[in-house]
Scaffold this active site. Structure first.
Site, PDB file in Angstrom:
ATOM      1  N   GLU A 117     -12.560   9.187  16.813  1.00 23.41           N
ATOM      2  CA  GLU A 117     -12.419   7.979  17.337  1.00 23.41           C
ATOM      3  C   GLU A 117     -12.092   7.898  18.320  1.00 23.41           C
ATOM      4  OE1 GLU A 117      -8.967   7.702  14.808  1.00 23.41           O
ATOM      5  OE2 GLU A 117     -10.365   8.342  13.293  1.00 23.41           O
ATOM      6  N   ASN A 158     -16.384  11.912  15.123  1.00 21.56           N
ATOM      7  CA  ASN A 158     -16.312  10.966  13.913  1.00 21.56           C
ATOM      8  C   ASN A 158     -15.810   9.378  13.972  1.00 21.56           C
ATOM      9  OD1 ASN A 158     -15.905  11.357  11.182  1.00 21.56           O
ATOM     10  ND2 ASN A 158     -13.735  11.557  11.597  1.00 21.56           N
ATOM     11  N   HIS A 194     -13.191   4.993   4.615  1.00 18.39           N
ATOM     12  CA  HIS A 194     -11.972   3.967   4.081  1.00 18.39           C
ATOM     13  C   HIS A 194     -11.899   2.934   3.919  1.00 18.39           C
ATOM     14  CE1 HIS A 194      -9.947   8.012   5.170  1.00 18.39           C
ATOM     15  NE2 HIS A 194      -9.860   8.352   6.764  1.00 18.39           N
ATOM     16  N   GLU A 224     -14.511  10.789   5.352  1.00 19.69           N
ATOM     17  CA  GLU A 224     -13.672  11.012   4.660  1.00 19.69           C
ATOM     18  C   GLU A 224     -13.694   9.731   4.138  1.00 19.69           C
ATOM     19  OE1 GLU A 224     -10.658   9.913   7.833  1.00 19.69           O
ATOM     20  OE2 GLU A 224     -11.753  11.576   9.198  1.00 19.69           O
ATOM     21  N   ASP A 226     -12.302   7.477   1.004  1.00 20.47           N
ATOM     22  CA  ASP A 226     -11.896   7.209  -0.294  1.00 20.47           C
ATOM     23  C   ASP A 226     -11.747   5.769  -0.338  1.00 20.47           C
ATOM     24  OD1 ASP A 226     -10.466   6.156   1.761  1.00 20.47           O
ATOM     25  OD2 ASP A 226      -8.836   7.598   2.386  1.00 20.47           O
TER      26      ASP A 226
END
Length: 318
Positions: A117, A158, A194, A224, A226
């Site tokens: 990030e 990432n 996300h 990641e 979801d």
């Protein structure tokens, strides 16, 4: 040719949704409604390296959970959700501890390095101690140091909100170009993913964005995944969530250098979403525990087999 089949990606995957009378052993071995293959096996059959999940230390005492986690035909990659972050490995200045991180590493038995990030949403560099002291060269330093420490590790950056075209995705692409021009090693970009139910970009947009990165000579991975919703869940929200999961997984399948998919834990019981986004949840494929098994609350259970068989993805399984 594309055939619609249950990519246990959520039907044989989610073949884990067994009647509550099932034992932990049955939980790990239950057949799918249309296929006995599980997520990681199916992902590999489509040319991907893995289908994985995040996990963390507190949940490793949950026996039904670990029964699923330990099945490497279900999950072929494990990411430590928190135990390898800075606050966990150096809780006080100069006080390093890797005990919890080693538990996850030993469980996974895989290697990899992530630089996490670096950007704000507008594409500018985020202010932190590394940027403030070293400038943007901290990224080159980190990647070169990681390559020197482990020449075999895959080196990824990432980031979130780079899954679709925009200022942040463009900034990451420009960073990749800069790193490659300087000879700094970079192997891949992690697309955190996300998402929010009903707000997932189209499959075409996701593919376009992935291919913009792979055209630069790096691989990509969904790291990641979801898809959260405002609670309580409703049949309409759950139906849309099914579509959204299908869209994301199908996009990765369509891009040769999208190497794999990791969901950000597989059960709502251990999801970070309710703590990070009050009033939201139901983001993971599996429901919370329904002793003695995990079961998907989100998708109808076949009353004859006791198996959830909803998520259908465009997969050629023949």
């Amino acid at each position: 040719m594309k055939l619609t089949a249950t990519f246990a990606t959520f039907a044989a995957l989610l073949s884990q949704c067994i009647l509550s009378s099932a034992s932990p052993t049955a939980l790990a071995t239950a057949p799918a409604s249309t296929s006995t293959a599980k997520l990681n096996t199916l992902a590999k059959s489509r040319g991907k390296l893995y289908f994985g999940t995040a996990t963390d230390n507190p949940e490793l005492t949950d026996v039904p959970y670990v029964a699923i986690l330990d099945d490497n035909t279900m999950f072929g990659q494990i990411t430590a959700a928190n135990s390898m972050k800075w606050d966990a490995t150096e809780p006080a200045l100069g006080d390093f501890t890797f005990q919890q991180a080693d538990v996850i590493a030993n469980l996974a038995k895989t290697n990899g390095q992530l630089l996490r990030e670096p950007f704000n949403d507008d594409g500018t560099f985020g202010s932190d101690v590394f940027l403030n002291l070293l400038g943007t060269n901290y990224i080159n330093i980190a990647l070169n140091s990681a390559r020197a420490a482990d020449p075999n590790a895959k080196l990824y950056i990432n980031e979130f909100n780079i899954e679709f075209p925009g200022a942040k995705s463009t900034a990451m692409q420009n960073l990749v170009k800069s790193l490659k021009a300087s000879g700094t090693p970079i192997d891949g970009i992690g697309l955190q993913s996300h998402f929010i139910v009903g707000e997932v970009p189209s499959e075409a947009v996701l593919i376009q964005n992935m291919e913009a990165f792979t055209a630069l000579g790096v691989e990509v991975a969904i790291t990641e995944l979801d898809i959260r919703m405002t609670l309580p869940s409703t049949p309409a929200l759950l139906a849309q969530q099914k579509t959204d999961y299908d869209t994301v997984v199908s996009a990765c399948i369509a891009v040769a250098r999208c190497v794999g998919i990791t969901i950000w834990d597989f059960t709502d019981k251990f999801s970070f979403v309710p703590g990070a986004f009050p009033g939201q949840g139901a983001a993971c494929p599996w429901d919370q525990v329904r002793p003695p098994s995990f079961c998907m609350k989100k998708y109808p259970i076949n009353p004859l087999s006791g198996i959830s068989h909803q998520f259908e993805l465009p997969l050629d399984l023949e």
